[in-house]
Design a protein around this motif. Sequence first.
Motif, mmCIF file in Angstrom:
data_model
loop_
_atom_site.group_PDB
_atom_site.id
_atom_site.type_symbol
_atom_site.label_atom_id
_atom_site.label_comp_id
_atom_site.label_asym_id
_atom_site.label_seq_id
_atom_site.Cartn_x
_atom_site.Cartn_y
_atom_site.Cartn_z
ATOM 1 N N ALA A 252 37.892 29.189 5.271
ATOM 2 C CA ALA A 252 36.727 29.941 5.753
ATOM 3 C C ALA A 252 35.428 29.228 5.402
ATOM 4 O O ALA A 252 34.551 29.049 6.256
ATOM 5 C CB ALA A 252 36.736 31.353 5.163
ATOM 6 N N ILE A 253 35.291 28.804 4.147
ATOM 7 C CA ILE A 253 34.042 28.154 3.743
ATOM 8 C C ILE A 253 33.912 26.791 4.416
ATOM 9 O O ILE A 253 32.805 26.358 4.769
ATOM 10 C CB ILE A 253 33.946 28.047 2.203
ATOM 11 C CG1 ILE A 253 32.472 28.035 1.762
ATOM 12 C CG2 ILE A 253 34.659 26.835 1.650
ATOM 13 C CD1 ILE A 253 31.737 29.327 1.973
ATOM 14 N N ASN A 254 35.008 26.109 4.630
ATOM 15 C CA ASN A 254 34.955 24.829 5.337
ATOM 16 C C ASN A 254 34.476 25.008 6.773
ATOM 17 O O ASN A 254 33.735 24.170 7.303
ATOM 18 C CB ASN A 254 36.327 24.155 5.325
ATOM 19 C CG ASN A 254 36.712 23.626 3.953
ATOM 20 O OD1 ASN A 254 35.896 23.594 3.037
ATOM 21 N ND2 ASN A 254 37.966 23.229 3.800
ATOM 22 N N ASP A 255 34.900 26.083 7.412
ATOM 23 C CA ASP A 255 34.466 26.338 8.785
ATOM 24 C C ASP A 255 32.965 26.577 8.852
ATOM 25 O O ASP A 255 32.290 26.136 9.790
ATOM 26 C CB ASP A 255 35.220 27.531 9.360
ATOM 27 C CG ASP A 255 35.012 27.682 10.856
ATOM 28 O OD1 ASP A 255 35.030 26.655 11.570
ATOM 29 O OD2 ASP A 255 34.813 28.820 11.325
ATOM 30 N N LEU A 454 35.589 25.626 -4.249
ATOM 31 C CA LEU A 454 36.895 25.886 -3.644
ATOM 32 C C LEU A 454 37.650 24.611 -3.300
ATOM 33 O O LEU A 454 38.880 24.562 -3.372
ATOM 34 C CB LEU A 454 36.714 26.746 -2.388
ATOM 35 C CG LEU A 454 36.394 28.221 -2.660
ATOM 36 C CD1 LEU A 454 35.868 28.904 -1.412
ATOM 37 C CD2 LEU A 454 37.611 28.960 -3.196
ATOM 38 N N ASN A 455 36.920 23.555 -2.922
ATOM 39 C CA ASN A 455 37.572 22.293 -2.579
ATOM 40 C C ASN A 455 37.768 21.372 -3.772
ATOM 41 O O ASN A 455 38.489 20.377 -3.676
ATOM 42 C CB ASN A 455 36.760 21.554 -1.507
ATOM 43 C CG ASN A 455 36.915 22.176 -0.128
ATOM 44 O OD1 ASN A 455 37.926 21.973 0.539
ATOM 45 N ND2 ASN A 455 35.917 22.951 0.286
ATOM 46 N N GLY A 456 37.121 21.701 -4.898
ATOM 47 C CA GLY A 456 37.270 20.881 -6.098
ATOM 48 C C GLY A 456 36.639 19.506 -5.964
ATOM 49 O O GLY A 456 37.188 18.520 -6.457
ATOM 50 N N ASN A 457 35.471 19.419 -5.301
ATOM 51 C CA ASN A 457 34.776 18.140 -5.194
ATOM 52 C C ASN A 457 33.281 18.328 -5.386
ATOM 53 O O ASN A 457 32.783 19.467 -5.462
ATOM 54 C CB ASN A 457 35.073 17.459 -3.849
ATOM 55 C CG ASN A 457 34.586 18.256 -2.661
ATOM 56 O OD1 ASN A 457 33.480 18.785 -2.654
ATOM 57 N ND2 ASN A 457 35.417 18.363 -1.622
ATOM 58 N N ASP A 458 32.551 17.226 -5.468
ATOM 59 C CA ASP A 458 31.122 17.310 -5.780
ATOM 60 C C ASP A 458 30.216 17.237 -4.553
ATOM 61 O O ASP A 458 28.993 17.187 -4.681
ATOM 62 C CB ASP A 458 30.729 16.203 -6.773
ATOM 63 C CG ASP A 458 30.938 14.790 -6.206
ATOM 64 O OD1 ASP A 458 31.134 14.649 -4.989
ATOM 65 O OD2 ASP A 458 30.903 13.833 -7.008
#
Length: 564
Positions: A252-255, A454-458
């Motif tokens: 959802a957040i990626n969209d 949520l994706n675990g990246n910076d």
Amino acid sequence: MKRKHILMSALILSALTFTSCEDFLDTSSKTDMNSETAYSTPGAAGLDLIGCYDGWQRTISDEGVGMYLTAEFASDQAFAGLGLSDAKNNNVLDQFDTGLAPSYNDMFNTDWVNYYKAIFRCNKLIQADATINWNGDTKTEGRIMGEARAIRAILYFDLARLFGDVPLLLVPTEENVPRTPVKEVYQAIFDDLKYAAENIPADAYPLSDRNTNDGRITKYAAEALLARAYLYYTGYYGEEHPACSKAEATAAINDVVENGGYELEENYKDFWMPSSDITAESKTVTGDVTKYNWQTTYAGKWYDGDGWKSGQGNLSKEIVLNMKFAVTQNYDGDGDGNTFSVYLGPRNRCANDVHIASGWGACPVTPAFVEQYKNDPRFSACVWSCQDAGFTADEADTYEYTGYYTRKYAPMCFSDGTRQEVGFKLGIAHQNLTYYQDYTIMRYADVLLMHSELNGNDWGLNKVRARVGLESVDYSIENIRKERAIELAFEGVHYWDLMRYKKDGAYAAEAIAKAQNGAKVKNGGVDATTKFVESNFTSKKGLMQIPNTQITLSGKVLTQNPGW
């Protein structure tokens, strides 16, 4: 057949006079509808939907504490403050100590009523889905029902965060029901937000038309709220909910990021009018007529003296969801003003040089926040200093004075001390009612920080930092938390972040105690030290008091939260 008449204009339509931008809640139409026609056609359903938005708006614009002030009173970043001789009911929420005002056992009664009135409106419309003649227009049906269900989800998400278990009503009813286990409440929240994300067309409210459709819940707003609800539930309750997995929240957040089209506002401070640059101000007197005018770099809705403006030509693309406000609120039942802004001004005196109007002295900023973030480039957009502004506060009438106040949603005045709404003759120009600054429920910076979490990246984290000229940092949960604390300071978000960082709000208890136990303040101009007893918080798990009136009216079918 006896028909119950409903004046639809009463639902609407005070809401939000915004002439230049034709806000969707602004209409001069007065249609006398009855119970047979109010929920019968797509056009009628559209008016019913505006009634749902109006009900949601009244959870802030009507009397009551409201979600914004509750979150600021309760967090580690501000004290409750207010006046020296004021009742200390709001300070109870700051310290979770009923001993400060033992007789106040009904602090959230107005809020409770407002929320369930709004839920009733949503339920009426949602129930009518099967009987409305949509003429095969599934796109319109999905949009209207998606927005209604998203509003209902927002209302229950607020209630669940405030109180935990609450009565879950998914059909219009006056039945006296007990509190529903919170896990079932979140089932409904996730179901409604998923429905909204899947059924509100992606092109229903394009960003290119944001000046006219601002305030509407989009597919992308629903997805961002789904991610927020997921993070809160899993953090506070220490488990995943079967209705929403991490994979679903992440998708959802990626969209939102990949397809929503949102952008960070170029200058952080321009997202809030009190924080933005006032580049010019003028006052002209012609006979008995005084005319005020100013220009600002503000990226939201504002009034320049001659008419309404949308930012600098267009509203900010950072806005994902706004709650809309206007200046037509009064004491005759029209409720559409931002009624929390007046709380945030200093007691009795305007800070003319920084255009901050007087108010009730709420939310003085804690010394801990000042010390931690005073060198951050966002600090002066979040906070203003009485000393730096050359402002002499009325310390004798101020409680928990620290010399710093919040800025983002503060009331505004001209440099001669005339309150903005008075100078512009907006509405009834009453200091308690007619503030028009919209309240942002979700903005893109929050989306980017949730994206990193949520994706675990910076990636999202460092986009937010780059906007204000800060160097990149590595991804870590601690860095996400630090960034959220300053980026989203004083926006009604931080307290709920603290609550979700450990199960049952344990992190919040520790953070608030660290910031507020033993802090130096002034009460009535006299040096004092604040007190925060951590066990007062942990015994309540950070949840609020169920209104005693509602417990009594239910015949004690409703029960009180532990610790209250």
